[in-house]
Design an enzyme around this catalytic site. Sequence first.
Site, short mmCIF file in Angstrom:
data_model
loop_
_atom_site.label_atom_id
_atom_site.label_comp_id
_atom_site.label_asym_id
_atom_site.label_seq_id
_atom_site.Cartn_x
_atom_site.Cartn_y
_atom_site.Cartn_z
N SER A 1 -14.10 -2.57 1.85
CA SER A 1 -15.01 -1.84 0.95
C SER A 1 -16.44 -1.86 1.46
CB SER A 1 -14.95 -2.40 -0.48
OG SER A 1 -15.59 -1.52 -1.39
N PRO A 2 -16.67 -1.46 2.71
CA PRO A 2 -18.03 -1.49 3.26
C PRO A 2 -18.99 -0.56 2.53
CG PRO A 2 -16.56 -0.27 4.71
CD PRO A 2 -15.69 -0.94 3.70
N LEU A 3 -18.47 0.45 1.84
CA LEU A 3 -19.33 1.39 1.11
C LEU A 3 -19.33 1.12 -0.39
CD1 LEU A 3 -18.51 4.73 2.97
CD2 LEU A 3 -20.31 3.06 3.44
N ALA A 4 -18.82 -0.05 -0.80
CA ALA A 4 -18.84 -0.45 -2.22
C ALA A 4 -18.23 0.63 -3.11
CB ALA A 4 -20.26 -0.77 -2.66
N TYR B 1 0.82 -1.21 0.00
CA TYR B 1 0.00 0.00 0.00
C TYR B 1 0.85 1.27 0.00
CZ TYR B 1 -4.13 -2.80 1.31
OH TYR B 1 -5.17 -3.69 1.36
N GLY C 1 -17.76 3.66 -2.53
CA GLY C 1 -18.48 4.92 -2.47
C GLY C 1 -19.91 4.84 -2.96
N GLY D 1 -23.99 7.61 -0.24
CA GLY D 1 -25.07 8.59 -0.23
C GLY D 1 -24.74 9.84 -1.01
N LYS D 2 -25.59 10.82 -0.87
CA LYS D 2 -25.46 12.06 -1.65
C LYS D 2 -24.83 13.17 -0.84
CE LYS D 2 -29.56 11.04 -4.43
NZ LYS D 2 -30.94 11.44 -4.76
#
Length: 325
Positions: free
Chosen positions: A216-219, A53, A221, A225-226
């Site tokens: 990657s819990p938020l896939a 990384y 991004g 959300g917005k």
Amino acid sequence: MDYAHLGRSGLLVSKVGLGCMNFGDATGEQEAFTVMDRAVELGVNFFDTADVYGGPQRPDMEKGFGTSEEIIGRWLKKSGRRDDIVLATKAYQPMGLGPNDRRLSAYHLKRACEASLRRLQTDHIDLYQMHHVDRATPFEEIWQAMEQLIAEGKITYVGSSNFAGWDVATAQLKAEARHLLGLVSEQSLYNLTNRAIEQELIPALKHFGVGLIPWSPLAMGMLAGKREGEKTVRRAALGERFTAFADRLNAYEALCSELGHTPAEVAQAWLLHRPIVSTLIAGSRTVGQLEAAVEALNVRLDADALDELDRIWPGPGEAPQSYAW
């Protein structure tokens, strides 16, 4: 902060962990220091990185290689916080141009571990993870190398990442034959949009007492959300993938609005409600993103909310019942 055992081990880790993949790339050193300082203040004790990384994951690039570990190492030296965190890193990816500068041979694991220790400026790694399965190297060889590293005090626990269910089973049975604890954790891609591991990997983890660490819990991004005045985070970059999920995302964001929480909070809270999850990786580039991830701990999803999330984002079911009578 809430804490949970890392799999069946006695080690307690914060339910939200700090993913350090962006350090040295999207996040500069000083900002990374600020993020790590704030993480400790919030009670986050699980820091996750990898030898590769910090920049482009190619060994022929002149900069970026190993930078995340180096930044963490300089922060550890400056802050004196080594004993306050559970330090996790990984090995497998190419770290040079030589034929043995990669994968999981005993030859590479020894050198990769020692190189990580130098970059991290510490004498031990708390959780040493195989970054990917290496089916060209027998687990007898891998466990021999890990056993030696444990005996030398260089690592304490061993985890896997991106393994299939049968890889976990094979690894664990070989470890048991050597009277070793074996794997305590598996780090996998897992979120509301991608529940494939529920079919065979999660049942294997439950059977062997291996804790799950979702990445990657938020896939990427998609589930973030917005932002006011903007499209959903990274939707344009996701292109066809977003288009395929458009109806589900609209339904999901409407549900989150009814629940009174942001989509990012609900997505991470859903993972935190899964008993198999020991800690989730919040790949926070900024302090604000870290604080938002920790806020997910305050979200309580009742049975109706969980059922509705399953309706919007159905899972594959558990094998073999998912595909056979």
